[in-house]
Design an enzyme around this catalytic site. Structure first.
Site, PDB file in Angstrom:
ATOM      1  N   GLN A  96       0.934  -1.104   0.328  1.00  0.00           N
ATOM      2  CA  GLN A  96       0.151  -0.131   0.121  1.00  0.00           C
ATOM      3  C   GLN A  96       1.221   1.120  -0.291  1.00  0.00           C
ATOM      4  OE1 GLN A  96      -2.596   2.766   3.377  1.00  0.00           O
ATOM      5  NE2 GLN A  96      -3.162   0.377   3.049  1.00  0.00           N
ATOM      6  N   ASN A 116      -2.874   4.360  -0.642  1.00  0.00           N
ATOM      7  CA  ASN A 116      -4.255   5.043   0.450  1.00  0.00           C
ATOM      8  C   ASN A 116      -5.005   6.072   0.319  1.00  0.00           C
ATOM      9  OD1 ASN A 116      -4.276   7.213   3.050  1.00  0.00           O
ATOM     10  ND2 ASN A 116      -3.716   4.379   3.797  1.00  0.00           N
ATOM     11  N   ASP A 133     -12.135   8.886   5.742  1.00  0.00           N
ATOM     12  CA  ASP A 133     -11.819   8.714   4.352  1.00  0.00           C
ATOM     13  C   ASP A 133     -13.149   9.043   3.486  1.00  0.00           C
ATOM     14  OD1 ASP A 133      -9.398   9.062   4.670  1.00  0.00           O
ATOM     15  OD2 ASP A 133      -9.025   7.335   3.626  1.00  0.00           O
ATOM     16  N   THR A 153       1.598   3.053  18.677  1.00  0.00           N
ATOM     17  CA  THR A 153       2.886   2.980  17.670  1.00  0.00           C
ATOM     18  C   THR A 153       3.039   4.572  16.737  1.00  0.00           C
ATOM     19  OG1 THR A 153       3.381   2.909  15.322  1.00  0.00           O
ATOM     20  CG2 THR A 153       0.696   2.758  15.362  1.00  0.00           C
ATOM     21  N   LYS A 159       2.253   6.275  13.620  1.00  0.00           N
ATOM     22  CA  LYS A 159       0.517   7.322  13.456  1.00  0.00           C
ATOM     23  C   LYS A 159      -0.471   7.492  15.363  1.00  0.00           C
ATOM     24  CE  LYS A 159      -3.878   6.210  10.775  1.00  0.00           C
ATOM     25  NZ  LYS A 159      -5.106   5.630  10.696  1.00  0.00           N
ATOM     26  N   GLY A 194       2.101  -1.336  15.244  1.00  0.00           N
ATOM     27  CA  GLY A 194       2.948  -2.203  16.071  1.00  0.00           C
ATOM     28  C   GLY A 194       3.342  -3.660  16.224  1.00  0.00           C
ATOM     29  N   MET A 218      15.068 -17.021  42.053  1.00  0.00           N
ATOM     30  CA  MET A 218      14.592 -15.441  42.169  1.00  0.00           C
ATOM     31  C   MET A 218      15.335 -14.112  41.251  1.00  0.00           C
ATOM     32  SD  MET A 218      12.813 -18.095  44.565  1.00  0.00           S
ATOM     33  CE  MET A 218      11.660 -16.866  45.096  1.00  0.00           C
ATOM     34  N   LYS A 243      -2.760 -17.590  37.272  1.00  0.00           N
ATOM     35  CA  LYS A 243      -3.891 -18.157  38.162  1.00  0.00           C
ATOM     36  C   LYS A 243      -3.378 -17.092  39.071  1.00  0.00           C
ATOM     37  CE  LYS A 243      -1.296 -18.650  42.030  1.00  0.00           C
ATOM     38  NZ  LYS A 243      -2.101 -18.636  43.147  1.00  0.00           N
ATOM     39  N   CYS A 245       0.810 -17.534  46.339  1.00  0.00           N
ATOM     40  CA  CYS A 245       1.883 -17.536  45.343  1.00  0.00           C
ATOM     41  C   CYS A 245       2.554 -18.290  45.513  1.00  0.00           C
ATOM     42  CB  CYS A 245       3.189 -16.247  46.071  1.00  0.00           C
ATOM     43  SG  CYS A 245       1.815 -14.759  45.996  1.00  0.00           S
TER      44      CYS A 245
HETATM   45  N1  3NM Z   1      -2.890   2.527  10.358  1.00  0.00           N
HETATM   46  P1  3NM Z   1       3.814   0.567  12.081  1.00  0.00           P
HETATM   47  S1  3NM Z   1      -1.796   2.185  11.976  1.00  0.00           S
HETATM   48  C1  3NM Z   1      -0.655   3.209   8.771  1.00  0.00           C
HETATM   49  O1  3NM Z   1      -4.340   1.819  13.138  1.00  0.00           O
HETATM   50  C2  3NM Z   1      -1.902   2.742  10.346  1.00  0.00           C
HETATM   51  O2  3NM Z   1      -5.572   2.332  10.902  1.00  0.00           O
HETATM   52  C3  3NM Z   1      -2.821   2.688  11.846  1.00  0.00           C
HETATM   53  O3  3NM Z   1       2.936   1.434  12.108  1.00  0.00           O
HETATM   54  C4  3NM Z   1      -4.586   2.245  12.335  1.00  0.00           C
HETATM   55  O4  3NM Z   1       3.643  -0.504  11.664  1.00  0.00           O
HETATM   56  C5  3NM Z   1      -0.669   2.541  11.163  1.00  0.00           C
HETATM   57  O5  3NM Z   1       5.482   1.142  12.424  1.00  0.00           O
HETATM   58  C6  3NM Z   1       0.620   2.562  11.741  1.00  0.00           C
HETATM   59  O6  3NM Z   1       3.716   0.671  13.921  1.00  0.00           O
HETATM   60  C7  3NM Z   1       1.188   1.278  11.993  1.00  0.00           C
END
Ligand code: 3NM
Length: 526
Positions: free
Chosen positions: A42, A74, A94, A139, A142, A173, A288, A364, A447
């Site tokens: 894209q 896009n 869009d 991320t 964006k 992300g 530990m 747990k 624990c």
């Molecule tokens: N759209 P990266 S997140 C272009 O959530 C885009 O719609 C998103 O970038 C959405 O792979 C995003 O570097 C950016 O995390 C993703």
């Protein structure tokens, strides 16, 4: 290429900003990514003028065509029309889907970004060819995304469209550290939901020092299940009766005795010493180690990790996440004890972060901790459900189905402790009615059960359900035996006796003396 034949496995979204592309040439990066195996591209550029957009899109299209991979634009239907590429991707702000379809025609590929049930429904009914579901993880690529939905939100959408003939990728992300896990964890088992067709990435490829290698690596990760998936509890294992499971307990206890597996505890300040002694008594080798940097090496030693959130701090949380990643990568079991999960906002957030950052083999906790891991679980709790009230079958059923759903969602084993302990991997809910009131009068016994369970799953990783049941029975029956001893006068004298009996029962089991198991009260919810 017919749009039905498009492979969405590794979907590259470009970015031309200096922060991501640097001073590289976008076409060179895309070409390298295609050599590495990217299956769909894209072109996303939110800032360039139309003339420049068209020129770059043309160059990109020539490249993608050579690799027989579709190029989507896009947002800009006009650019797609100008260069005659395979389609577009539209976001919620869009041009709408039906106008885009009218302009581009039935053969064009049109994808839509969705982040909730309503958007998903509209996109499916409107005839989108695929969905870009996100934002999965926060991320920097964006920042103005609408909502972070995590793997849970992603799975919810995939469940919603189980029967729709639409393709799906997730975005936000995604990188080499999580691609394989997100693919596997987002799919509800038992064919109840859809599986993702692939992942969409920007920075993991566009900002990579070597985009070809990064793509090759990502494609391999998308197509192969993560290491921990190999030992998920199977449907056959879940179909066993309590008697079948009981018959396996000696084998599990003996496996711990023989293998002395590592029990790596990242646990709270209150119980470190007690937990280490319990680990030794049940036959494990405790360490530990709270420093996350050590986890990579420790994860290679054939043990299991206990994450116990009892005294959580920001630094502690960072360390947990490092260790979780290391054990997930090594395919070694992780037991998570979300201590006090519902009690404070910090603990609720930490629980969510841990659950969203990796795969937990065994979750747990007590009733309130486990319910706070379930969406809507807090309401079940507030309605005063009490599984320990005698004869309260309706409440038992309610709790049973809540934890069953949790285990299905997480594809793991859930243990909810209380007067009755509940264990499920998503189908049958097993119950253990052993134990003694002294366990509730001494700090850290919950624990240390996590530590015990870690020893069992470490030594018996291919049957985690049996391993967890064995851990619960050994632990709670040792408590009964200890509490009955004449030298035990109360909670204080109970502790050393309990440690002794854990040791004694294990050693008796190793020798073939299984008398203690006659006390087992293992059942299953109807
Ligand atoms: N759209 P990266 S997140 C272009 O959530 C885009 O719609 C998103 O970038 C959405 O792979 C995003 O570097 C950016 O995390 C993703």
């Amino acid at each position: 290429m017919r749009k039905e034949d498009v492979d969405h496995s590794l979907y590259l979204v470009t970015d031309s900003t200096p922060a991501i592309l640097g001073d590289k040439d976008i076409c060179a990066v895309v070409e390298a990514a295609l050599r590495g195996g990217v299956t769909c591209v894209q072109y996303r550029d939110k800032t360039s003028d139309t003339g420049a957009l068209v020129a770059t899109a043309r160059r990109l299209h020539a490249i993608t065509q050579r690799h027989d991979v579709p190029l989507l634009i896009n947002d800009r239907i006009d650019v797609a029309l100008a260069i005659g590429c395979e389609g577009v991707h539209i976001g919620q702000d869009d041009l709408d889907l039906s106008s885009a379809r009218k302009l581009l025609g039935p053969d064009a590929i049109i994808g839509v970004t969705v982040s909730n049930a309503e958007e998903t429904d509209v996109a499916c009914k409107g005839g989108a060819d695929y969905l870009g579901i996100g934002t999965v993880f926060a991320t920097p690529t964006k920042e103005n995304t609408k909502s972070i939905i995590g793997v849970d939100g992603l799975q919810q959408i995939l469940l919603q469209i189980a029967d729709e003939p639409i393709k799906t990728v997730c975005i936000g992300g995604i990188n080499a550290s999580n691609a394989s896990r997100v693919m596997w964890q987002s799919e509800a088992p038992g064919g109840k939901g859809k599986a993702l067709d692939g992942v969409a990435v920007v920075s993991a490829i566009m900002a990579a020092p070597d985009p070809e290698e990064a793509s090759w690596d990502l494609l391999r990760l998308v197509r192969s299940p993560p290491a921990f998936a190999r030992a998920a509890v199977t449907a056959e294992q879940q179909a066993r009766s309590p008697e079948d499971l009981l018959a396996l307990v000696p084998e599990v206890v003996r496996a711990v005795d023989a293998k002395k597996p590592l029990s790596h505890n990242m646990t709270n300040l209150v119980v470190q010493n007690f937990a280490a002694n319990v680990a030794l008594s049940v036959g494990a080798s405790p360490i530990m180690a709270n420093y996350g940097e050590e986890a990579r090496d420790l994860a290679m030693l054939g043990g299991a990790l206990v994450l116990n959130m009892g005294t959580v701090t920001p630094k502690g949380l960072e360390n947990y996440l490092k260790a979780l990643r290391a054990y997930n990568e090594a395919g070694r079991p992780v037991v998570f004890d979300p201590v006090g999960a519902g009690a404070t906002a910090v603990r609720r957030a930490a629980t969510k972060t841990i659950l969203g950052s990796g795969y937990i083999d065994v979750l747990k906790g007590n009733q309130s901790e486990i319910l706070s891991c379930i969406p809507g679980g807090a309401e079940v709790q507030q309605r005063g459900v009490d599984s320990s009230a005698p004869g309260n079958d309706a409440d038992r059923q309610k709790l049973g189905s809540a934890i069953r759903e949790l285990a299905v969602r997480r594809r793991n084993v859930v243990v909810m402790t209380g007067k009755t302990d509940y264990i499920t991997a998503g189908r049958a809910v097993f119950t253990v009615d052993n134990g003694h009131a002294y366990l509730g009068m001494v700090t850290g016994t919950g624990c240390c059960l996590g530590t015990t369970v870690s020893a069992m799953v470490a030594a018996y990783p291919d049957d985690k359900l049996a391993a967890v049941v064995a851990g619960l029975l050994l632990y709670s029956i040792a408590a009964e035996v200890a509490a009955e001893r004449e030298d035990v006068k109360g909670p204080g004298t109970f502790v050393p006796a309990f440690i002794d009996e854990l040791f004694n029962l294990r050693k008796a089991t190793a020798k073939g003396d299984l008398g203690w198991l006659e006390r087992a009260r293992l059942g299953v919810l109807p």
